[in-house]
Every structure is written in structure tokens, then in C-alpha cells.
Write a protein that holds these residues in place. Structure first.
Motif, mmCIF file in Angstrom:
data_model
loop_
_atom_site.group_PDB
_atom_site.id
_atom_site.type_symbol
_atom_site.label_atom_id
_atom_site.label_comp_id
_atom_site.label_asym_id
_atom_site.label_seq_id
_atom_site.Cartn_x
_atom_site.Cartn_y
_atom_site.Cartn_z
ATOM 1 N N LEU A 1 42.550 32.728 45.304
ATOM 2 C CA LEU A 1 43.484 31.979 46.149
ATOM 3 C C LEU A 1 43.497 30.473 45.879
ATOM 4 O O LEU A 1 44.510 29.816 46.114
ATOM 5 N N MET A 2 42.373 29.930 45.427
ATOM 6 C CA MET A 2 42.287 28.482 45.250
ATOM 7 C C MET A 2 42.279 28.074 43.783
ATOM 8 O O MET A 2 42.024 26.919 43.462
ATOM 9 N N ASN A 3 42.524 29.016 42.917
ATOM 10 C CA ASN A 3 42.662 28.762 41.481
ATOM 11 C C ASN A 3 41.456 28.100 40.830
ATOM 12 O O ASN A 3 41.608 27.196 40.005
ATOM 13 N N PHE A 4 40.247 28.540 41.197
ATOM 14 C CA PHE A 4 39.083 28.090 40.449
ATOM 15 C C PHE A 4 39.304 28.495 38.995
ATOM 16 O O PHE A 4 39.866 29.557 38.725
ATOM 17 N N PRO A 5 38.852 27.698 38.042
ATOM 18 C CA PRO A 5 39.056 28.048 36.630
ATOM 19 C C PRO A 5 38.222 29.267 36.235
ATOM 20 O O PRO A 5 37.082 29.416 36.669
ATOM 21 N N TRP A 6 38.792 30.103 35.414
ATOM 22 C CA TRP A 6 38.075 31.277 34.902
ATOM 23 C C TRP A 6 37.379 30.882 33.598
ATOM 24 O O TRP A 6 37.758 31.311 32.522
ATOM 25 N N ASP A 7 36.368 30.041 33.714
ATOM 26 C CA ASP A 7 35.619 29.634 32.527
ATOM 27 C C ASP A 7 34.127 29.844 32.757
ATOM 28 O O ASP A 7 33.689 30.147 33.871
ATOM 29 N N ALA A 8 33.361 29.700 31.690
ATOM 30 C CA ALA A 8 31.926 29.971 31.757
ATOM 31 C C ALA A 8 31.219 29.071 32.771
ATOM 32 O O ALA A 8 30.306 29.524 33.473
ATOM 33 N N GLN A 9 31.640 27.806 32.867
ATOM 34 C CA GLN A 9 30.982 26.904 33.800
ATOM 35 C C GLN A 9 31.201 27.348 35.248
ATOM 36 O O GLN A 9 30.258 27.394 36.037
ATOM 37 N N ALA A 10 32.429 27.690 35.618
ATOM 38 C CA ALA A 10 32.718 28.108 36.992
ATOM 39 C C ALA A 10 32.012 29.419 37.326
ATOM 40 O O ALA A 10 31.442 29.566 38.416
ATOM 41 N N VAL A 11 32.047 30.363 36.399
ATOM 42 C CA VAL A 11 31.376 31.637 36.628
ATOM 43 C C VAL A 11 29.865 31.427 36.721
ATOM 44 O O VAL A 11 29.200 31.985 37.600
ATOM 45 N N ASN B 1 33.529 34.473 49.278
ATOM 46 C CA ASN B 1 33.754 33.082 48.912
ATOM 47 C C ASN B 1 34.292 32.960 47.493
ATOM 48 O O ASN B 1 35.229 32.206 47.226
ATOM 49 N N GLN B 2 33.705 33.705 46.583
ATOM 50 C CA GLN B 2 34.153 33.654 45.193
ATOM 51 C C GLN B 2 35.568 34.219 45.050
ATOM 52 O O GLN B 2 36.379 33.680 44.289
ATOM 53 N N ALA B 3 35.858 35.289 45.776
ATOM 54 C CA ALA B 3 37.209 35.864 45.726
ATOM 55 C C ALA B 3 38.243 34.860 46.224
ATOM 56 O O ALA B 3 39.296 34.676 45.600
#
Length: 179
Positions: free
Chosen positions: A70-80, A63-65
Motif C-alpha cells: 500500500l505504501m510502495n516500499f521499494p522491492w529491493d534487497a535493502q528494504a527486504v 506491517n510489511q504488507a
């Protein structure tokens, strides 16, 4: 312990492969409302502890991959941080669902108890994380009830698939005898 030849056995691999496929397709279609509690409850009902934990971890990773690659989740501390909280909440839901299901007899009652307990633990832990990680506004009664309906529908559909796989492979029990 699962041996390598069991992993290559089509009968043994059918159910985990079905859940893996549902994960990828569901992640693409649903992104933020993927039914992690339903997957945790199904793993608790149909797999031994070690295999269930491995499946929950693999489902989360897939799901995370999909989300990040593929869905461009932001690579920031909140998303991680939210991703890690989802993993922790799903693993806790799995553990509680296994415990609760072991206290009930009858497949329908066990199933409902496993799903309800996994869902409550999952939502409570994510809500607790949202207090400091952000996203508390996503826990209104309307949103949580929508997520509950989504999880229940996925759960029912995947149980039906589990039954069909059992019929095709000659497996007599839909749920694992292991408690």
C-alpha cells in the motif's frame, strides 16, 4: 495450546484483534516508526510464549504488507533486508522482555522493565544491522529518543485498551499469569 474454539471465542480474540487493528492503522499512519518494541513487550506481558511469537510474526507481516503493497516500499534487497532485521529484532525484544518481566513483581515495574528491555534490544540489533545493511544515520540520539517516546505512548495507550477489554470481558488480570 490454543484450540480452534478458543480462537473463535470473542473474549479470547479481543486482545489479539485489538493489536492486529492497531498494527494496520499504525502502519498506515506511522510507516517507518511503527512501535515494534511496544508490541513485543505487550505480547510478552499478556500472552503465552507461543501466542506471543505468533502475534509478533503476524504484526510484522501485516506491517510489511501495508508497507510493500500500500505504501510502495521499494522491492529491493535493502528494504527486504531491513524488514527481516525488524522481524529478528522484534522477536529478540519479545524474548528478552519475557525474561526480564519474569524477574520483577508489580505490574508497573514489570511493564516498564519489559518495555525498556524490548526497546533496547530492538534498537541495538537494528543498529548493528544498519552497519552493513544501510541506514546507520537513522540512529542519532534525536531519532532514537523520538522512537522511544513513540513506543512509550503506544505502549501506554494499548495497556489502557487492554484494561478496557478486560473490563468489558470480565477478565480480572490485565497481564497474563504465564511467565
Amino acid at each position: 495450546m490454543i484450540m480452534a474454539n478458543e480462537l473463535l471465542n470473542a473474549k479470547a480474540a479481543a486482545w489479539p484483534a485489538t493489536l492486529a487493528g492497531a498494527t494496520v492503522l499504525g502502519s498506515l499512519a506511522l510507516a517507518c516508526i511503527f512501535p515494534f518494541a511496544a508490541i513485543a513487550a505487550l505480547a510478552a506481558l499478556t500472552m503465552d510464549r507461543r501466542s506471543g511469537i505468533a502475534l509478533v510474526g503476524a504484526v510484522w507481516a501485516a506491517n510489511q504488507a501495508v508497507g510493500f503493497l500500500l505504501m510502495n516500499f521499494p522491492w529491493d534487497a535493502q528494504a527486504v533486508g531491513h524488514g527481516i532485521a525488524i522481524l529478528a529484532a522484534t522477536l529478540a525484544g519479545f524474548g528478552v522482555a519475557r525474561f526480564v518481566a519474569s524477574k520483577f513483581e508489580g505490574s508497573v515495574l514489570r511493564s516498564v522493565a519489559a518495555l525498556a528491555s524490548a526497546f533496547v534490544v530492538y534498537e541495538v540489533l537494528l543498529r548493528a544491522y544498519a552497519q552493513f545493511g544501510g541506514g546507520a544515520e537513522n540512529f542519532s540520539a534525536e531519532i532514537v529518543s523520538g522512537v522511544a517516546i513513540n513506543d512509550a505512548m503506544w505502549f501506554a495507550g494499548l495497556i489502557a485498551l487492554r484494561w478496557a477489554i478486560g473490563q468489558a470481558t470480565g477478565e480480572k488480570a490485565i497481564f497474563s499469569a504465564a511467565r
